[in-house]
Design a protein around this motif. Structure first.
Motif, PDB file in Angstrom:
ATOM      1  N   ALA A 197       0.832  -1.209   0.000  1.00 41.94           N
ATOM      2  CA  ALA A 197       0.000   0.000   0.000  1.00 41.94           C
ATOM      3  C   ALA A 197       0.867   1.259   0.000  1.00 41.94           C
ATOM      4  N   ARG A 198       1.957   1.237   0.753  1.00 39.29           N
ATOM      5  CA  ARG A 198       2.823   2.415   0.822  1.00 39.29           C
ATOM      6  C   ARG A 198       3.493   2.683  -0.516  1.00 39.29           C
ATOM      7  N   MET A 199       3.973   1.614  -1.201  1.00 39.76           N
ATOM      8  CA  MET A 199       4.603   1.809  -2.502  1.00 39.76           C
ATOM      9  C   MET A 199       3.595   2.254  -3.546  1.00 39.76           C
ATOM     10  N   ALA A 200       2.385   1.665  -3.506  1.00 40.22           N
ATOM     11  CA  ALA A 200       1.356   2.080  -4.457  1.00 40.22           C
ATOM     12  C   ALA A 200       0.958   3.531  -4.209  1.00 40.22           C
ATOM     13  N   ARG A 201       0.851   3.912  -2.970  1.00 38.42           N
ATOM     14  CA  ARG A 201       0.514   5.305  -2.624  1.00 38.42           C
ATOM     15  C   ARG A 201       1.588   6.255  -3.120  1.00 38.42           C
ATOM     16  N   SER A 202       2.854   5.921  -2.867  1.00 43.94           N
ATOM     17  CA  SER A 202       3.946   6.786  -3.304  1.00 43.94           C
ATOM     18  C   SER A 202       3.990   6.912  -4.822  1.00 43.94           C
ATOM     19  N   GLY A 203       3.818   5.779  -5.522  1.00 39.62           N
ATOM     20  CA  GLY A 203       3.813   5.825  -6.975  1.00 39.62           C
ATOM     21  C   GLY A 203       2.646   6.622  -7.528  1.00 39.62           C
ATOM     22  N   MET A 204       1.483   6.491  -6.901  1.00 37.06           N
ATOM     23  CA  MET A 204       0.305   7.239  -7.350  1.00 37.06           C
ATOM     24  C   MET A 204       0.495   8.743  -7.154  1.00 37.06           C
ATOM     25  N   ILE A 205       1.029   9.137  -6.003  1.00 41.80           N
ATOM     26  CA  ILE A 205       1.230  10.562  -5.739  1.00 41.80           C
ATOM     27  C   ILE A 205       2.204  11.159  -6.743  1.00 41.80           C
ATOM     28  N   GLU A 206       3.279  10.428  -7.029  1.00 42.88           N
ATOM     29  CA  GLU A 206       4.253  10.917  -8.012  1.00 42.88           C
ATOM     30  C   GLU A 206       3.643  10.996  -9.403  1.00 42.88           C
ATOM     31  N   ALA A 207       2.844   9.987  -9.770  1.00 44.00           N
ATOM     32  CA  ALA A 207       2.232   9.988 -11.106  1.00 44.00           C
ATOM     33  C   ALA A 207       1.171  11.082 -11.219  1.00 44.00           C
ATOM     34  N   LEU A 232      -2.166   4.875 -13.336  1.00 49.14           N
ATOM     35  CA  LEU A 232      -1.913   3.557 -12.768  1.00 49.14           C
ATOM     36  C   LEU A 232      -0.772   2.830 -13.477  1.00 49.14           C
ATOM     37  N   ARG A 233      -0.693   2.962 -14.762  1.00 54.89           N
ATOM     38  CA  ARG A 233       0.340   2.255 -15.532  1.00 54.89           C
ATOM     39  C   ARG A 233       1.737   2.596 -15.028  1.00 54.89           C
ATOM     40  N   ASN A 234       1.961   3.873 -14.699  1.00 53.40           N
ATOM     41  CA  ASN A 234       3.272   4.306 -14.227  1.00 53.40           C
ATOM     42  C   ASN A 234       3.400   4.213 -12.711  1.00 53.40           C
ATOM     43  N   ALA A 235       2.290   4.346 -12.011  1.00 57.43           N
ATOM     44  CA  ALA A 235       2.340   4.324 -10.554  1.00 57.43           C
ATOM     45  C   ALA A 235       2.659   2.934 -10.015  1.00 57.43           C
ATOM     46  N   LEU A 236       2.287   1.890 -10.741  1.00 59.02           N
ATOM     47  CA  LEU A 236       2.459   0.538 -10.235  1.00 59.02           C
ATOM     48  C   LEU A 236       3.840  -0.052 -10.535  1.00 59.02           C
ATOM     49  N   LEU A 237       4.692   0.683 -11.243  1.00 58.51           N
ATOM     50  CA  LEU A 237       6.025   0.158 -11.559  1.00 58.51           C
ATOM     51  C   LEU A 237       6.831  -0.185 -10.304  1.00 58.51           C
ATOM     52  N   PRO A 238       6.972   0.725  -9.337  1.00 62.79           N
ATOM     53  CA  PRO A 238       7.724   0.336  -8.131  1.00 62.79           C
ATOM     54  C   PRO A 238       7.011  -0.723  -7.306  1.00 62.79           C
ATOM     55  N   THR A 239       5.689  -0.773  -7.386  1.00 65.32           N
ATOM     56  CA  THR A 239       4.930  -1.767  -6.629  1.00 65.32           C
ATOM     57  C   THR A 239       5.232  -3.172  -7.134  1.00 65.32           C
ATOM     58  N   ASP A 301      11.150  -7.935 -13.669  1.00 67.07           N
ATOM     59  CA  ASP A 301      11.908  -7.120 -14.626  1.00 67.07           C
ATOM     60  C   ASP A 301      11.233  -7.101 -15.996  1.00 67.07           C
ATOM     61  N   PHE A 302      10.698  -8.255 -16.406  1.00 68.91           N
ATOM     62  CA  PHE A 302      10.004  -8.315 -17.691  1.00 68.91           C
ATOM     63  C   PHE A 302       8.767  -7.422 -17.677  1.00 68.91           C
ATOM     64  N   LEU A 303       7.965  -7.528 -16.610  1.00 66.60           N
ATOM     65  CA  LEU A 303       6.773  -6.696 -16.506  1.00 66.60           C
ATOM     66  C   LEU A 303       7.149  -5.218 -16.442  1.00 66.60           C
ATOM     67  N   TYR A 304       8.227  -4.921 -15.727  1.00 63.00           N
ATOM     68  CA  TYR A 304       8.688  -3.534 -15.611  1.00 63.00           C
ATOM     69  C   TYR A 304       9.080  -2.989 -16.978  1.00 63.00           C
ATOM     70  N   SER A 305       9.777  -3.808 -17.758  1.00 67.85           N
ATOM     71  CA  SER A 305      10.197  -3.357 -19.087  1.00 67.85           C
ATOM     72  C   SER A 305       9.014  -3.205 -20.036  1.00 67.85           C
ATOM     73  N   VAL A 306       7.988  -4.045 -19.868  1.00 66.26           N
ATOM     74  CA  VAL A 306       6.797  -3.931 -20.707  1.00 66.26           C
ATOM     75  C   VAL A 306       6.015  -2.667 -20.379  1.00 66.26           C
ATOM     76  N   LEU A 307       5.893  -2.378 -19.075  1.00 69.11           N
ATOM     77  CA  LEU A 307       5.099  -1.229 -18.654  1.00 69.11           C
ATOM     78  C   LEU A 307       5.850   0.090 -18.765  1.00 69.11           C
ATOM     79  N   ASN A 308       7.181   0.042 -18.762  1.00 67.92           N
ATOM     80  CA  ASN A 308       7.979   1.261 -18.808  1.00 67.92           C
ATOM     81  C   ASN A 308       8.519   1.474 -20.219  1.00 67.92           C
TER      82      ASN A 308
END
Length: 317
Positions: A197-207, A232-239, A301-308
């Protein structure tokens, strides 16, 4: 993207090699004598020496390591010193049990944790945000055995809704196994909810504070579309990375939970092997966890590369 994944794969292989060396050397420094641990404290020393020789534990360390890793790469995990049987069936069964428990915990915590982080970010600095953030942080710092005992008392003893032991009857079906795994998965849910939840929150605030979000809003896109397609697409990368790093913990770090709920997982198996100086079982169990962790990291890493898109574009240039 292929070069990025290739580098990650090479790094994972190097990590597994170093892990195998550390596991092997760590097993050698455990106190006690293998033959003495198997035959007992009153066995004749000649019998102990003969057993150590037959097991090969009196050979040079480099020879023992080379033989072990070569056999492991060919699917032979060795023979248990304690059970005098191949290690692989024990490890495979225990790993399957741990993966079942991890899967139940993941199904519970991943969507709820992400949803909690998203709701907290959308209500930034409001009471709901503070409740989710502080609540998640509070349950995260509690040890698993504390939350496990509390949950056993509430749901197993007082309410009697769930069984207090995770050992389901032999031949039980999927739903029966799920019923027995709900209570052991709840302490894991409480531990991981705060992280996710904390990582999703941080990613959402930044996005939400990014230029592409402002551009999408200025174009007149509906707020729901902005959230789903851009934020959401970018916020969930660190999550995703956090979820992958917790896989190793869920698979192999559950000694306390497995002991508390009398569950035969790989964490419990490794603990028993270490206590009994069963080197083949110990080494195979830990290295198996390392492999699972490495595979989970590669998937992340694969999912990260697909989404980023920056990784994809950087690989194409």
């Amino acid at each position: 993207m292929l070069s990025f994944l290739t580098r990650r794969l090479a790094l994972s292989l190097v990590t597994l090699f170093l892990l195998s060396v550390m596991v092997f050397l760590g097993g050698q420094v455990l106190p006690g004598n293998v033959g003495r641990a198997i035959l007992g404290p009153f066995a004749d020393q000649r019998a102990v020496d003969a057993l150590n020789h037959s097991l090969g534990v009196d050979r040079p360390l480099l020879v023992q390591y080379g033989s072990w890793i070569w056999n492991f790469l060919h699917g032979d995990m060795g023979t248990s010193y304690v059970f005098r049987a191949p290690v692989a069936p024990f490890v495979i069964e225990a790993l399957g049990n741990s993966m079942k428990l991890a899967l139940v915990a993941f199904v519970l915590v991943v969507p709820i944790g992400i949803l909690g982080g998203v709701i907290a970010a959308l209500n930034f600095n409001r009471p709901l945000d503070r409740i989710i953030s502080l609540g998640g942080l509070s349950v995260t710092v509690l040890p698993e055995f504390v939350t496990g005992i509390i949950l056993i008392l509430i749901f197993g003893v007082w309410l009697r809704w769930l069984p207090i032991a995770a050992a389901w009857p032999k031949g039980a079906g999927v739903f029966t196994q799920l019923y027995y795994l709900i209570l052991p998965s709840l302490p894991l849910f409480l531990v991981l909810f705060g992280y996710i939840a904390r990582m999703a929150r941080s990613g959402m605030i930044e996005a939400l504070d990014s230029d592409y979000t402002r551009t999408a809003v200025l174009k007149g896109l509906p707020w729901r579309t902005v959230i789903w397609r851009h934020v959401l697409r970018n916020a969930l990368l660190p999550t995703i990375t956090v979820i992958a790093t917790q896989t190793g913990y869920l698979i192999g770090g559950l000694v306390v939970i497995e002991t508390l709920f009398r569950y035969q997982g790989i964490g419990s198996l490794i603990f028993t092997a270490a206590r009994g100086k069963d080197f083949p079982m110990l080494e195979a169990g830990i290295l198996t966890i390392g492999i699972v962790y490495g595979v989970a990291t590669l998937i992340a890493d694969f999912l990260y590369s697909v989404l980023n898109p920056r990784i994809r574009l950087g690989a194409e240039q």
